[in-house]
Design a protein around this motif. Structure first.
Motif, short mmCIF file in Angstrom:
data_model
loop_
_atom_site.label_atom_id
_atom_site.label_comp_id
_atom_site.label_asym_id
_atom_site.label_seq_id
_atom_site.Cartn_x
_atom_site.Cartn_y
_atom_site.Cartn_z
N HIS A 1 40.54 34.73 -42.26
CA HIS A 1 39.22 34.72 -42.88
C HIS A 1 38.19 35.33 -41.94
O HIS A 1 38.28 35.18 -40.73
CB HIS A 1 38.78 33.28 -43.20
CG HIS A 1 39.50 32.68 -44.37
ND1 HIS A 1 40.60 31.88 -44.23
CD2 HIS A 1 39.27 32.78 -45.71
CE1 HIS A 1 41.03 31.49 -45.44
NE2 HIS A 1 40.23 32.02 -46.35
N GLN B 1 28.43 43.69 -45.84
CA GLN B 1 29.72 44.38 -45.90
C GLN B 1 29.91 45.37 -44.76
O GLN B 1 30.63 46.36 -44.88
CB GLN B 1 29.87 45.12 -47.24
CG GLN B 1 29.72 44.18 -48.42
CD GLN B 1 29.77 44.91 -49.76
OE1 GLN B 1 30.25 46.01 -49.88
NE2 GLN B 1 29.28 44.26 -50.79
N ARG C 1 35.58 37.17 -46.45
CA ARG C 1 36.76 37.91 -46.89
C ARG C 1 38.02 37.14 -46.54
O ARG C 1 38.13 36.58 -45.44
CB ARG C 1 36.80 39.29 -46.23
CG ARG C 1 35.64 40.17 -46.60
CD ARG C 1 35.75 40.73 -47.99
NE ARG C 1 36.67 41.85 -48.04
CZ ARG C 1 37.05 42.44 -49.17
NH1 ARG C 1 36.58 42.00 -50.33
NH2 ARG C 1 37.88 43.46 -49.15
N HIS C 2 38.94 37.09 -47.46
CA HIS C 2 40.24 36.45 -47.24
C HIS C 2 41.24 37.58 -46.97
O HIS C 2 41.49 38.40 -47.85
CB HIS C 2 40.62 35.64 -48.48
CG HIS C 2 41.83 34.78 -48.27
ND1 HIS C 2 42.45 34.14 -49.29
CD2 HIS C 2 42.51 34.45 -47.16
CE1 HIS C 2 43.48 33.45 -48.83
NE2 HIS C 2 43.53 33.63 -47.53
N PRO D 1 44.76 37.66 -45.49
CA PRO D 1 46.02 37.18 -44.92
C PRO D 1 46.88 38.34 -44.41
O PRO D 1 47.05 39.33 -45.11
CB PRO D 1 46.71 36.45 -46.07
CG PRO D 1 45.97 36.81 -47.30
CD PRO D 1 44.64 37.34 -46.91
N ALA E 1 37.25 45.92 -45.08
CA ALA E 1 38.09 46.44 -46.17
C ALA E 1 39.28 45.58 -46.62
O ALA E 1 39.43 45.36 -47.82
CB ALA E 1 38.55 47.85 -45.83
N GLU F 1 40.49 40.25 -50.03
CA GLU F 1 39.51 40.17 -51.11
C GLU F 1 38.45 39.12 -50.82
O GLU F 1 38.53 38.39 -49.85
CB GLU F 1 40.18 39.91 -52.46
CG GLU F 1 40.96 38.63 -52.56
CD GLU F 1 42.39 38.85 -52.19
OE1 GLU F 1 43.06 39.64 -52.86
OE2 GLU F 1 42.83 38.25 -51.20
N THR F 2 37.46 39.10 -51.70
CA THR F 2 36.29 38.28 -51.47
C THR F 2 36.51 36.85 -51.94
O THR F 2 36.94 36.62 -53.07
CB THR F 2 35.10 38.90 -52.23
OG1 THR F 2 34.94 40.23 -51.76
CG2 THR F 2 33.83 38.12 -52.01
#
Lengths: 222, 777
Positions: A131, A137, A196-197, A199, A207, A210-211
């Protein structure tokens, strides 16, 4: 003739029983699971949502620590009711900072559909290696292991003040230090905070992944 | 056929003996017609009982016996699908007979051949894919197999999930009959494909146009009939093995069935069937798509009981599949979606291949139990009673496990829907009573849907009841059919608002009508025209959905005040079947009142996860018109060219805008080269083809985050042969799709936002019909 009839009956009955026995057992209760107030044990797959985002900004005022909390609340997570800022008339959408000051910013995430309330930010911290928070952004710059970013135009510099503890340590952004410079009067600058996640993909840039959370704050320095 | 040839041989032999006995010289000739429609019955077997003389009528149903002595003769007529007919003829001079054979669907023995649908010919546009046509697409999804039919496209979610689209309509507006039973599942999502094993089908039949009267009021787009093979009625054990391998996704499919007729236990027949499928990551021309594997295992069995006057069948099928969803295409907010669209390569594109299916994925089970019975209520009428039970489980696993470790350890689906459907029908049908053929019946359904996990659509109980009557007037050169139907629907939904359980109950009822005709001026020309109206009660998701539809990445909002959707439809078709030319032209129009559709809200909604597009279900008047054409010309017996074209136009007549997600214009061409039969190779052909799909220019403003993709052309080829390995035929088919590895995206593929469509795929199929036991051999 009798035996044949019996045999016939037996085969048909057998097949029918087999057919029905093979069926999945189902619950025949059309009542849906409760959408609010359900305990996590009762509905283990009810879904994890984030309902409350809190940005707690602390600064020194004389010898006292003054903390201001800015909230963004989506009472049922994404979907359902839209998210709103806290404060009177959504006043929390604008973060009010004073010039020439240092703030410690802590981000808290909650799931208030659960009882007791689930502090999601703790889980984010535990899974820090996947995370990261970003501001507008933008990819932060790294200089001698110090991760910083700026809010363009406002003169505000944000330094990440935590670490995910991974083998290649990177910050998470749950705690940041905000440094203001001069007053920019009533001008408001976008300060969108995004979690942002990422993994197996976290690399310090926005980039990948996803959010999980996105809060469109603005800020002013007056 | 063997039986016939034996009879003929026998007849000829006895004929020879007969001739030597008598100087008689009378001629008895005649013509055999179908009593139902006065069509000539080709190749009926005519026997003069006692004399042993027999012959096969020619293709026009003509027969002639010469060298007969004056006297009384008993003639027997046999024709497949007709009741054997015998009649006495007194012969004093040459006679010319016209014999009418009743179509009673009795077999040649004292078992009844299972029921053929009385509506063999529809007044609507009807097409069928038989096993030979299916050979070219076996292993593909049901939707992709149906694409070989005119007027069918698919709405795809990647290459593994495809929903058939008929005349520009999909989902609730079309109906799939799985072995005669309305397929009931979670139809509400665009990413919910029909839960049917395509290998069950011996035939796939498509009936286009509103079919409300026959199949239920909501089937306005069309109906797909998935028909298993008929259960055997002679003492034999036969079967079929299918093996399919494909390069893209390194897919493997095996499917087999065995069926037989109980020799000892008379009147019983049976079949067991099963399919296993596994495929891995699919590849676009430039990269692999992570997590796009599919696993499927299905089986079915049937037991039939058929006597002269009664018959019944128990059928069970189970469908299980696990479908990986391309991980880059899973839920993201508007920012993520736009970023995905602007990316040249999706984030989760891979260099390598894997069979592994991880999150996100769908887990789907569908079960069907069908018990059907019929009894002959006379020579030409039957009464049916059918019952079916269906269970459908849909579990959707999100991309990520819950953050809470205890919950994550349970690895539960985030969405879990279970729908149970029980349906029953009673109907009576009669073949020609004078020139009328008809069907009368009642149908009922009770359905329950429950869910756990994330809310998207409510739990509900849905009850329907319908009654219908259809009559058809049949003449040699034309048929006229009229039908009327009443339906009612009682829908109670259950959902929470805060801590209050809501249980609104809605009731809908309406009539629908149908009038159609078939005109056959000669055997090579057929014109059909059908006018119908239908209606559709708003579906539960259109009424009450409220939330983030993860499969679509949008917030969807139902409207509980939606009204019934009405539709008037005209569909007309011309089929020309000449020696060298075959042409099919179909044109249709639908006029909707209160057409329910998905309307984007001008402003996205802010959530804690960022902005998401919002779609509201609204209704307005709409029109869908379209046409398609097929032209086939046999230049020589070994060389054939074929072209197909399809056009659909959808308009929201209220807003004067185009309807969203209408198929783009589509053109296909192919030629077939047939090779001469050799000793070990039969029916060998080579069939190169191309498909050109235009860009969809007619789209409503600002519905889509991305503009429709450009036009594309794909090249491909099919080749097939029947290999004779001794006495064992092996049907081999080789197909190449997207042969040039063209990079393209299709408008009706939701994954076009994220990734290119698939690259080259080479599929090899083997089909082995097997005979394990045959009493005759």
């Amino acid at each position: 003739m009798k035996t044949r009839k019996a045999k016939t009956l037996l085969v048909v009955a057998g097949m029918a029983i087999l057919a029905f026995a093979a069926c999945e057992k189902k619950k025949t209760n059309p009542t849906p699971p409760s959408s609010t107030g359900g305990s996590t044990t009762g509905q283990p797959n009810q879904g994890e949502v984030i309902t409350d985002f809190e940005l707690r900004l602390s600064s020194m005022s004389g010898t006292n620590v003054v903390t201001t909390t800015y909230k963004y609340i989506d009472p049922d997570g994404e979907g359902g009711q839209p998210a709103t800022f806290g404060g009177t008339n959504q006043s929390d959408s604008v973060i009010a900072l004073a010039p020439g000051k240092t703030y410690t910013a802590n981000i808290w995430l909650f799931d208030k559909t659960k009882n007791p309330v689930d502090t999601v930010s703790k889980e984010v911290e535990e899974e820090g290696a996947e995370h990261m928070f970003f501001f507008n952004q933008t990819n932060p710059t790294v200089n001698a292991s110090v991760w910083t970013t700026t809010i363009t135009g406002s003169g505000v510099t944000i330094r990440y003040n935590d670490s995910d503890g991974a083998s290649t340590p990177r910050p998470i952004g749950l705690e940041t230090i905000w440094q203001t410079t001069t007053s920019t009067l009533t001008n408001k600058y976008p300060a969108k905070i995004t979690l942002r996640h990422q993994p197996n993909a976290k690399d310090g840039t926005f980039a990948p992944g996803e959010t999980d959370v996105e809060v469109p704050f603005k800020l002013r320095v007056l | 056929m063997n039986r016939f040839s034996t009879l003929i041989a026998l007849g000829l032999l006895l004929n020879y003996i007969g001739v030597s006995q008598s100087p008689c010289n009378l001629v008895l000739k005649g013509i055999v017609n179908d009593n139902d429609n006065s069509e000539h019955l080709s190749y009926a077997v005519v026997t003069i009982l006692g004399s042993g003389r027999a012959q096969e009528a020619d293709e026009h149903g003509r027969f002639a016996f010469d060298n007969l002595c004056p006297g009384n003769y008993q003639l027997q007529f046999k024709h497949f699908g007709c009741k054997d007919t015998t009649l006495w003829v007194e012969l004093k001079k040459n006679r010319n007979l016209t014999v009418k054979m009743p179509h009673s669907y009795y077999a040649l023995k004292d078992v009844d051949i299972d029921v053929e649908k009385a509506e063999e010919k529809s007044t609507q546009a009807m097409q069928r894919l038989d096993s030979k046509a299916l050979d070219k697409t076996k292993g593909a999804t049901l939707g992709d197999q149906l694409k070989a039919l005119n007027g069918v496209t698919t709405f795809n979610t990647g290459a593994t999930i495809s929903k058939p689209m008929i005349n520009g309509m999909q989902g609730y507006r079309i109906l799939i009959l799985n072995n005669g039973i309305r397929q009931e599942g979670q139809q509400w999502g665009n990413e919910h494909a029909p839960e049917i094993d395509p290998f069950i089908a011996a035939n796939l039949t498509l009936v286009r146009g509103a079919s409300a009267v026959r199949y239920g009021s909501d089937a306005v787009g069309g109906v797909v009939l998935v028909e298993p093979p008929k259960l055997p009625d002679t003492a034999a054990v036969t079967g079929e093995v299918n093996v399919v391998g494909a390069t893209n996704g390194r897919a493997g499919v095996t499917s087999a069935y065995v069926q037989g007729y109980f020799d000892k236990l008379k009147f019983f027949s049976w079949r067991i069937q099963g399919t296993l499928k596994k495929s891995g990551n699919l590849k676009t021309p430039d990269y692999y798509l992570k997590n796009t594997g599919v696993e499927e295992n299905n089986f079915s069995y049937a037991l039939g009981y058929h006597r002269k006057r009664i018959g019944g069948e128990v059928y069970y099928s189970q469908f299980r599949s696990r479908i990986g969803i391309f991980s880059s295409a899973h839920i993201g907010n508007l920012t993520d979606l736009k970023a995905a669209f602007n990316r040249a390569k999706p984030a989760d594109s891979l260099a390598g291949f894997s069979y592994e299916i991880g999150r996100p994925y769908q887990n789907i089970i569908h079960e069907l139990v069908k018990v059907s019975t019929h009894i002959h209520t006379g020579l030409r009428s039957r009464f049916y009673a059918n019952y079916a039970y269906q269970f459908n489980l849909r579990q959707e696993y999100d991309k990520h496990l819950p953050r809470n470790n205890a919950l994550a350890a349970l690895n539960l689906p985030e969405l879990d829907y279970r729908i149970t459907t029980q349906s029953g029908e009673l109907f009576w049908e009669h073949d020609n009573i004078r020139a009328f053929r008809g069907k009368y019946g009642v149908q009922g359904m009770y359905q329950e849907n429950v869910y756990t996990g994330r809310f998207f659509i409510p739990a509900f109980v849905n009850k329907t009841l319908g009654a219908f009557a259809i009559e058809r007037f049949v003449q040699a050169h034309y048929e006229i059919e009229g039908g009327v139907r009443y339906d009612q629907r009682d829908l109670t939904s259950y959902y929470w608002i805060k801590n209050d359980l809501q249980s609104p109950r809605l009731f809908f009822s309406n009539m629908s009508y149908n009038l159609g005709g078939i005109f056959k001026p000669d055997s090579g020309l057929q014109i059909t025209i059908n006018g119908a109206n239908g209606w559709r009660a708003p579906a539960v998701n259109e009424l009450y959905s409220d939330g983030l539809h993860h499969g679509v990445g949008a917030i969807e909002r139902g409207d509980k005040n939606l009204k019934t959707e009405y539709c008037n439809n005209v569909i007309t078709g011309i089929t020309i079947d000449r020696k060298k030319l075959r042409a099919e032209l179909t044109a249709y129009g639908y006029w909707f009142r209160n057409y329910i559709y998905y309307n984007p809200s001008p402003t996205p909604e802010l959530t804690i996860r960022g902005a998401f597009p919002v779609f509201n279900y609204v209704q307005n008047n709409a029109r869908i018109v379209g046409a398609d054409a097929l032209l086939q010309y046999n230049i020589a017996a070994w060389f054939q060219v074929k072209a197909r074209a399809m056009w659909v136009r959808g308009t929201n007549t209220g807003t004067k805008e185009a309807l969203v997600y209408m198929p783009a214009d589509r053109y296909e061409g192919s030629f077939t080269l047939k090779l001469k039969n050799a000793r070990c190779f039969k029916d060998t052909y080579l069939e190169p083809s191309f498909t050109w799909v235009d860009k969809q220019y007619r789209v409503p403003d600002s519905v889509d985050v991305a503009p429709p993709p450009p036009a594309y052309t794909l090249w491909g080829a099919n080749a097939g042969t029947t290999l004779m390995a001794g006495k064992q035929p092996v049907i081999v088919t080789l197909s190449v799709s997207n042969a040039l590895n063209t990079v393209y995206r299709d408008y009706l593929d939701r994954f076009r936002y994220y990734n290119d469509a698939l690259g080259t795929n080479i599929t090899l199929r083997l089909r082995l019909p097997i005979i394990l036991y045959d009493k005759k051999i």
